[in-house]
Design a protein around this motif. Structure first.
Motif, PDB file in Angstrom:
ATOM      1  N   SER A  22       0.823  -1.205   0.000  1.00 17.23           N
ATOM      2  CA  SER A  22       0.000   0.000   0.000  1.00 17.23           C
ATOM      3  C   SER A  22       0.860   1.259   0.000  1.00 17.23           C
ATOM      4  O   SER A  22       0.373   2.343  -0.285  1.00 17.23           O
ATOM      5  N   GLN A  23       2.134   1.108   0.306  1.00 20.11           N
ATOM      6  CA  GLN A  23       3.053   2.236   0.351  1.00 20.11           C
ATOM      7  C   GLN A  23       4.167   2.046  -0.690  1.00 20.11           C
ATOM      8  O   GLN A  23       4.557   0.924  -0.975  1.00 20.11           O
ATOM      9  N   PRO A  24       4.666   3.151  -1.232  1.00 20.59           N
ATOM     10  CA  PRO A  24       5.799   3.032  -2.150  1.00 20.59           C
ATOM     11  C   PRO A  24       7.020   2.466  -1.430  1.00 20.59           C
ATOM     12  O   PRO A  24       7.155   2.590  -0.216  1.00 20.59           O
ATOM     13  N   ARG A  31      12.409   4.281  -6.884  1.00 20.65           N
ATOM     14  CA  ARG A  31      11.116   4.317  -6.179  1.00 20.65           C
ATOM     15  C   ARG A  31      10.188   3.352  -6.897  1.00 20.65           C
ATOM     16  O   ARG A  31      10.050   3.399  -8.118  1.00 20.65           O
ATOM     17  N   THR A  33       6.190   1.874  -6.929  1.00 19.42           N
ATOM     18  CA  THR A  33       4.816   2.051  -6.481  1.00 19.42           C
ATOM     19  C   THR A  33       3.948   0.992  -7.142  1.00 19.42           C
ATOM     20  O   THR A  33       4.310   0.429  -8.174  1.00 19.42           O
TER      21      THR A  33
END
Length: 146
Positions: A22-24, A31, A33
């Motif tokens: 649910s979080q990067p 990064r 996602t």
């Protein structure tokens, strides 16, 4: 020396690791996602993929694929792509095939350059854009007959 652990905490930790991210996920050069929809997941990577974070990409995609029937790995924002990145894509290909998850990669120019060298037979599923990837039908696999 024996080491006592709380079985409940081990199960809770395993469930957390198995959940759709649910979080990067961020590290010093990249990064990751993930967005989940009814049709599958789109995992987006930006920055640089090399030996320091290729394993993280593989594990991030695997966590997403555990909850989907199809996965798009959008690497169009990747500026540097080392050979460890290709190894990660190969591992993703093997794991998705084993789990019967359809997947496709959307490469950047840097990714395409490495794929042209490391995957000259175009064994990995590639699409030019995320929209094109959504339109792709699963590959017809050969059925082995005994």
């Amino acid at each position: 020396m024996s080491h006592a652990t709380n079985p409940g905490s081990a199960r809770a930790s395993a469930a957390k690791d198995a959940a759709f991210p649910s979080q990067p996920l961020e590290n010093h050069t990249a990064r990751f996602t993930a967005d989940q929809s009814l049709t599958g997941a789109v995992i987006t990577a930006e920055g640089e993929l090399d030996a320091s974070n290729a394993g993280e990409l593989t594990e991030f995609v695997q966590r997403c694929a555990a909850h989907c029937k199809s996965v798009i790995v959008d690497l169009s924002g990747v500026e540097f792509f080392g050979t460890a990145g290709f190894s990660a894509l190969h591992t993703i290909n093997v794991r998705c095939a084993g789990a019967h998850v359809r997947w496709v990669v959307v490469p950047s120019h840097a990714v395409s350059r490495v794929l042209s060298i490391c995957d000259p037979d175009n064994a990995l599923p590639v699409a030019e854009t995320v929209a094109d990837a959504n339109d792709l039908q699963p590959r017809q696999l050969f059925q082995l007959i005994p």
